[in-house]
Write a protein that holds these residues in place. Structure first.
Motif, mmCIF file in Angstrom:
data_model
loop_
_atom_site.group_PDB
_atom_site.id
_atom_site.type_symbol
_atom_site.label_atom_id
_atom_site.label_comp_id
_atom_site.label_asym_id
_atom_site.label_seq_id
_atom_site.Cartn_x
_atom_site.Cartn_y
_atom_site.Cartn_z
ATOM 1 N N TYR A 1 0.829 -1.199 0.000
ATOM 2 C CA TYR A 1 0.000 0.000 0.000
ATOM 3 C C TYR A 1 0.868 1.255 0.000
ATOM 4 O O TYR A 1 1.972 1.275 0.561
ATOM 5 N N VAL A 2 0.348 2.299 -0.637
ATOM 6 C CA VAL A 2 1.128 3.502 -0.932
ATOM 7 C C VAL A 2 0.702 4.651 -0.022
ATOM 8 O O VAL A 2 -0.484 4.831 0.252
ATOM 9 N N ARG A 3 1.686 5.427 0.425
ATOM 10 C CA ARG A 3 1.442 6.674 1.148
ATOM 11 C C ARG A 3 2.005 7.821 0.317
ATOM 12 O O ARG A 3 3.082 7.704 -0.242
ATOM 13 N N GLY A 4 1.282 8.928 0.261
ATOM 14 C CA GLY A 4 1.750 10.058 -0.532
ATOM 15 C C GLY A 4 1.648 9.770 -2.016
ATOM 16 O O GLY A 4 0.829 8.960 -2.468
ATOM 17 N N PHE A 5 2.505 10.429 -2.792
ATOM 18 C CA PHE A 5 2.480 10.241 -4.242
ATOM 19 C C PHE A 5 2.997 8.855 -4.608
ATOM 20 O O PHE A 5 4.023 8.423 -4.093
ATOM 21 N N PRO A 6 2.297 8.135 -5.497
ATOM 22 C CA PRO A 6 2.794 6.820 -5.920
ATOM 23 C C PRO A 6 4.050 6.962 -6.765
ATOM 24 O O PRO A 6 4.277 7.980 -7.426
ATOM 25 N N MET B 1 -11.539 14.241 -7.321
ATOM 26 C CA MET B 1 -10.844 15.371 -6.680
ATOM 27 C C MET B 1 -9.357 15.046 -6.637
ATOM 28 O O MET B 1 -8.776 14.784 -5.585
ATOM 29 N N ILE B 2 -8.734 15.095 -7.813
ATOM 30 C CA ILE B 2 -7.383 14.569 -7.964
ATOM 31 C C ILE B 2 -6.364 15.318 -7.109
ATOM 32 O O ILE B 2 -5.333 14.759 -6.734
ATOM 33 N N SER B 3 -6.648 16.580 -6.764
ATOM 34 C CA SER B 3 -5.687 17.330 -5.941
ATOM 35 C C SER B 3 -5.581 16.768 -4.526
ATOM 36 O O SER B 3 -4.638 17.095 -3.806
ATOM 37 N N GLN B 4 -6.519 15.929 -4.131
ATOM 38 C CA GLN B 4 -6.557 15.421 -2.757
ATOM 39 C C GLN B 4 -6.064 13.980 -2.613
ATOM 40 O O GLN B 4 -5.844 13.508 -1.496
ATOM 41 N N TYR B 5 -5.892 13.277 -3.717
ATOM 42 C CA TYR B 5 -5.673 11.833 -3.641
ATOM 43 C C TYR B 5 -4.383 11.442 -2.933
ATOM 44 O O TYR B 5 -4.304 10.394 -2.302
ATOM 45 N N ASN B 6 -3.369 12.274 -3.029
ATOM 46 C CA ASN B 6 -2.059 11.910 -2.480
ATOM 47 C C ASN B 6 -1.741 12.594 -1.159
ATOM 48 O O ASN B 6 -0.622 12.497 -0.663
ATOM 49 N N LEU B 7 -2.738 13.293 -0.590
ATOM 50 C CA LEU B 7 -2.531 14.013 0.665
ATOM 51 C C LEU B 7 -2.899 13.127 1.847
ATOM 52 O O LEU B 7 -3.938 12.469 1.850
ATOM 53 N N GLU B 8 -2.058 13.134 2.868
ATOM 54 C CA GLU B 8 -2.392 12.396 4.090
ATOM 55 C C GLU B 8 -3.523 13.091 4.840
ATOM 56 O O GLU B 8 -4.346 12.449 5.491
ATOM 57 N N HIS B 9 -3.556 14.431 4.748
ATOM 58 C CA HIS B 9 -4.613 15.204 5.413
ATOM 59 C C HIS B 9 -5.269 16.098 4.363
ATOM 60 O O HIS B 9 -4.727 17.146 4.008
#
Length: 342
Positions: A14-19, A253-261
């Protein structure tokens, strides 16, 4: 019973942040090209794979509308395939289909649910069924037509407008006589919106220090319809520029996909002030309208009233880079991975 090497793209963990490309692995397994006895499914040769932003959510364990990928197993997504063997009488050997498949050369599906037989196999590129005639096209159609009910002369704004969905929303709205503005992240994409897709105006959001001011510049009368692909600061700015009885269709909402918060949205009071409506939707709940959609779009393609831009990556080895590139805006148009031309 032939055995083949089946190249696959696996998610490592599983990925955190940007893949990153390194979150995935290219591997190979051995597969018998034969359905299990009494199977009601299909054996598929994958031809084209679709890279889509929603797949980022499947790379984590966050609750979403679609199941997470299983680390150590092949990634799955929409694709175009050729049927090699079928246990379902509705599908025959040699048929071309689109639907969910594995990121691999060959896939065995135990069920044909959600699989669509392709009717136009000679006069329209098969790859279009990963985009304009597949899930992204249906997304554009449902969000604009079914949820927002556009009328001639209305003011329509599309974010991420050069992508697989956005480029179609703008063209559909123009065909209905709307005034359409789109935003994208490069000069090249802005030029495409105005010169290829026929948007009335377009702007590079990265060059706008004040999104509210930018929208007021392009929509002095306000926005009737917003097709939401981005979220975050963009949504907040749009809320300040709505007209009375505006409609927002939210498919991503692609701007939010890689944000932890995830970022907060502060201007929701405008939904009350403007008596506006925001509707989130998942396109899979609207596939019963697929034939209605085809009846509208296929003639538009053949008459060249609707154009479509693809960004083609060749070979399964290129798939991780192509998928990761979505989140930095590397692709221009619909991102497709070609596995085989036959």
């Amino acid at each position: 019973m032939a055995e083949v090497k089946n190249k696959q793209v696996l998610l490592k963990d599983y990925v955190r942040g940007f893949p990153k490309e390194s979150d995935m692995a290219i591997t190979s397994s051995t597969l018998k090209l034969k359905l299990p006895q009494s199977s009601k499914g299909v054996l598929l040769k994958n031809l084209y794979l679709s890279c889509d932003p929603y797949m980022r959510g499947r790379m984590s364990q966050r609750e979403s509308y679609v199941d997470s990928f299983n680390p150590g197993s092949p990634i799955t997504g929409y694709g175009v395939c050729k049927v090699l063997e079928s246990g379902d009488p509705n599908f025959n050997e040699g048929d071309f289909v689109w639907g969910m498949t594995g990121w691999e050369e060959y896939t065995i599906l135990n069920s044909t649910q959600g699989l669509f037989k392709i009717q136009h196999t000679t006069d329209i590129p098969l790859s279009y069924y990963t985009g304009i005639l597949g899930m992204p096209g249906m997304t554009a159609y449902v969000g604009l037509y079914e949820l927002c009910s556009p009328k001639k002369g209305e003011y329509v704004y599309v974010s991420a407008a050069s992508g697989a969905v956005g480029q179609l929303v703008g063209q559909f709205a123009k065909l209905l006589g709307c005034y359409v503005v789109g935003s994208a992240g490069t000069k090249e994409k802005v030029d495409l919106l105005k010169n290829k897709f026929g948007f009335d105006e377009a702007f590079n959001y990265k060059e706008e220090p004040d999104l509210d001011a930018a929208l007021k510049r392009y929509f002095p009368q306000g926005i009737d319809i917003y097709f939401e692909n981005v979220g975050g600061k963009m949504l907040d700015a749009v809320l300040l520029n709505l007209r009375v009885h505006a409609r927002i269709a939210a498919c991503g909402m692609i701007s939010q996909y890689n944000l932890e918060h995830p970022e907060g949205v502060h201007n929701l009071m405008q939904l009350i002030v403007k008596r506006a409506k925001i509707t989130g939707f998942v396109v899979g709940e609207y596939y019963h309208l697929y034939q209605k959609f085809l009846d509208m779009v296929v003639p538009g393609i053949k008459e060249r009233k609707i154009v479509y831009l693809e960004d083609i990556a060749e070979g399964l080895d290129s798939a991780p880079e192509a998928l990761v590139g979505l989140f930095s805006g590397r692709n221009v148009g619909k991102q497709v991975v070609t596995i085989s031309h036959d």
